[in-house]
Design a protein around this motif. Structure first.
Motif, PDB file in Angstrom:
ATOM      1  N   PHE A  16       0.820  -1.211   0.000  1.00 50.64           N
ATOM      2  CA  PHE A  16       0.000   0.000   0.000  1.00 50.64           C
ATOM      3  C   PHE A  16       0.852   1.259   0.000  1.00 50.64           C
ATOM      4  O   PHE A  16       1.953   1.277   0.524  1.00 50.64           O
ATOM      5  N   ALA A  17       0.299   2.301  -0.575  1.00 47.08           N
ATOM      6  CA  ALA A  17       0.986   3.594  -0.690  1.00 47.08           C
ATOM      7  C   ALA A  17       1.206   4.213   0.691  1.00 47.08           C
ATOM      8  O   ALA A  17       0.439   3.944   1.622  1.00 47.08           O
ATOM      9  N   PRO A  18       2.229   5.038   0.806  1.00 47.75           N
ATOM     10  CA  PRO A  18       2.511   5.680   2.092  1.00 47.75           C
ATOM     11  C   PRO A  18       1.320   6.441   2.685  1.00 47.75           C
ATOM     12  O   PRO A  18       1.116   6.427   3.893  1.00 47.75           O
ATOM     13  N   TRP A  19       0.514   7.102   1.845  1.00 48.47           N
ATOM     14  CA  TRP A  19      -0.627   7.851   2.394  1.00 48.47           C
ATOM     15  C   TRP A  19      -1.676   6.920   2.978  1.00 48.47           C
ATOM     16  O   TRP A  19      -2.359   7.292   3.933  1.00 48.47           O
ATOM     17  N   VAL A  20      -1.814   5.707   2.442  1.00 52.98           N
ATOM     18  CA  VAL A  20      -2.742   4.726   3.029  1.00 52.98           C
ATOM     19  C   VAL A  20      -2.178   4.241   4.360  1.00 52.98           C
ATOM     20  O   VAL A  20      -2.899   4.135   5.354  1.00 52.98           O
ATOM     21  N   LEU A  21      -0.880   3.968   4.390  1.00 52.20           N
ATOM     22  CA  LEU A  21      -0.240   3.535   5.637  1.00 52.20           C
ATOM     23  C   LEU A  21      -0.365   4.607   6.722  1.00 52.20           C
ATOM     24  O   LEU A  21      -0.461   4.283   7.908  1.00 52.20           O
ATOM     25  N   ALA A  22      -0.385   5.871   6.316  1.00 50.06           N
ATOM     26  CA  ALA A  22      -0.512   6.967   7.279  1.00 50.06           C
ATOM     27  C   ALA A  22      -1.859   6.956   8.005  1.00 50.06           C
ATOM     28  O   ALA A  22      -1.991   7.597   9.054  1.00 50.06           O
ATOM     29  N   LEU A  23      -2.846   6.229   7.490  1.00 50.41           N
ATOM     30  CA  LEU A  23      -4.122   6.088   8.198  1.00 50.41           C
ATOM     31  C   LEU A  23      -3.938   5.335   9.516  1.00 50.41           C
ATOM     32  O   LEU A  23      -4.760   5.466  10.420  1.00 50.41           O
ATOM     33  N   GLY A  24      -2.875   4.517   9.608  1.00 48.33           N
ATOM     34  CA  GLY A  24      -2.610   3.767  10.838  1.00 48.33           C
ATOM     35  C   GLY A  24      -3.431   2.502  10.992  1.00 48.33           C
ATOM     36  O   GLY A  24      -3.585   1.986  12.107  1.00 48.33           O
ATOM     37  N   LEU A  25      -3.955   1.983   9.907  1.00 44.07           N
ATOM     38  CA  LEU A  25      -4.776   0.768   9.968  1.00 44.07           C
ATOM     39  C   LEU A  25      -3.990  -0.413  10.527  1.00 44.07           C
ATOM     40  O   LEU A  25      -2.812  -0.600  10.190  1.00 44.07           O
ATOM     41  N   THR A  26      -4.652  -1.207  11.342  1.00 51.07           N
ATOM     42  CA  THR A  26      -4.078  -2.466  11.824  1.00 51.07           C
ATOM     43  C   THR A  26      -5.121  -3.560  11.661  1.00 51.07           C
ATOM     44  O   THR A  26      -6.329  -3.302  11.723  1.00 51.07           O
ATOM     45  N   VAL A  27      -4.646  -4.773  11.458  1.00 51.50           N
ATOM     46  CA  VAL A  27      -5.540  -5.922  11.284  1.00 51.50           C
ATOM     47  C   VAL A  27      -5.836  -6.516  12.653  1.00 51.50           C
ATOM     48  O   VAL A  27      -4.925  -6.934  13.366  1.00 51.50           O
ATOM     49  N   GLU A  28      -7.106  -6.542  13.005  1.00 51.46           N
ATOM     50  CA  GLU A  28      -7.554  -7.093  14.283  1.00 51.46           C
ATOM     51  C   GLU A  28      -7.868  -8.585  14.176  1.00 51.46           C
ATOM     52  O   GLU A  28      -7.652  -9.329  15.119  1.00 51.46           O
ATOM     53  N   GLU A  29      -8.428  -8.974  13.018  1.00 48.97           N
ATOM     54  CA  GLU A  29      -8.913 -10.355  12.867  1.00 48.97           C
ATOM     55  C   GLU A  29      -8.988 -10.704  11.390  1.00 48.97           C
ATOM     56  O   GLU A  29      -9.285  -9.851  10.562  1.00 48.97           O
ATOM     57  N   THR A  30      -8.704 -11.967  11.095  1.00 51.20           N
ATOM     58  CA  THR A  30      -8.917 -12.486   9.746  1.00 51.20           C
ATOM     59  C   THR A  30      -9.626 -13.826   9.865  1.00 51.20           C
ATOM     60  O   THR A  30      -9.505 -14.514  10.878  1.00 51.20           O
ATOM     61  N   GLY A  31     -10.370 -14.161   8.835  1.00 54.75           N
ATOM     62  CA  GLY A  31     -11.075 -15.438   8.814  1.00 54.75           C
ATOM     63  C   GLY A  31     -11.206 -15.918   7.391  1.00 54.75           C
ATOM     64  O   GLY A  31     -10.684 -15.294   6.455  1.00 54.75           O
ATOM     65  N   GLU A  32     -11.927 -16.995   7.224  1.00 58.15           N
ATOM     66  CA  GLU A  32     -12.046 -17.629   5.917  1.00 58.15           C
ATOM     67  C   GLU A  32     -12.609 -16.691   4.848  1.00 58.15           C
ATOM     68  O   GLU A  32     -12.192 -16.720   3.704  1.00 58.15           O
ATOM     69  N   ARG A  33     -13.565 -15.833   5.218  1.00 57.79           N
ATOM     70  CA  ARG A  33     -14.172 -14.910   4.255  1.00 57.79           C
ATOM     71  C   ARG A  33     -14.386 -13.520   4.849  1.00 57.79           C
ATOM     72  O   ARG A  33     -15.301 -12.806   4.449  1.00 57.79           O
TER      73      ARG A  33
END
Length: 137
Positions: A16-33
């Motif tokens: 992802f582009a630096p400006w998207v990374l600047a949003l500070g998103l983090t992954v809390e959970e992943t699953g099959e779908r």
């Protein structure tokens, strides 16, 4: 086999582009779908009046969809947004937002998903999005 949250965070960092990374998103959970990402509250993302900007929410939903589709496929592959329709239902002020994306159809060439953007601690979403992606690889 689905992705772990740590593997999904690595997709964010690598694709992802630096400006998207600047949003500070983090992954809390992943699953099959599905995937759940956190958009942390930041005054820098607020619009005039103090509410979280719609552009930040739309970018977060778009990004979270890539993670959910990658989780459904078991790995990241090139894809692009074909369509995103977002509805805003109430402002977000001073709260992190949890973006929950569910893949509703995963084909060989296209993926469809729905996202709910819910302020932490709230029952109802502040915004929802419906997305369509072309799978390129």
């Amino acid at each position: 086999m689905t992705l772990t949250p740590a593997e999904a965070d690595r997709i964010l960092a690598d694709h992802f582009a630096p400006w998207v990374l600047a949003l500070g998103l983090t992954v809390e959970e992943t699953g099959e779908r599905h995937a759940v990402l956190r958009l942390p509250w930041s005054d820098s993302l607020a619009r005039d009046g103090g509410g979280l900007s719609g552009q930040a929410l739309m970018a977060a939903a778009d990004t979270a969809t890539v993670i959910a589709v990658s989780a459904a496929r078991g790995a990241y592959g090139p894809m692009t947004t074909v369509q995103q329709s977002t509805s805003f239902q109430r402002p977000v002020v001073g709260a992190d937002v949890l973006i929950t994306v569910r893949v509703t159809k995963l084909g060989r060439r296209m993926a469809f998903a729905d996202a709910a953007m819910t302020p932490e601690g709230a029952e109802d979403p502040a915004a929802t999005a419906s997305t369509v992606y072309a799978l390129l690889g």
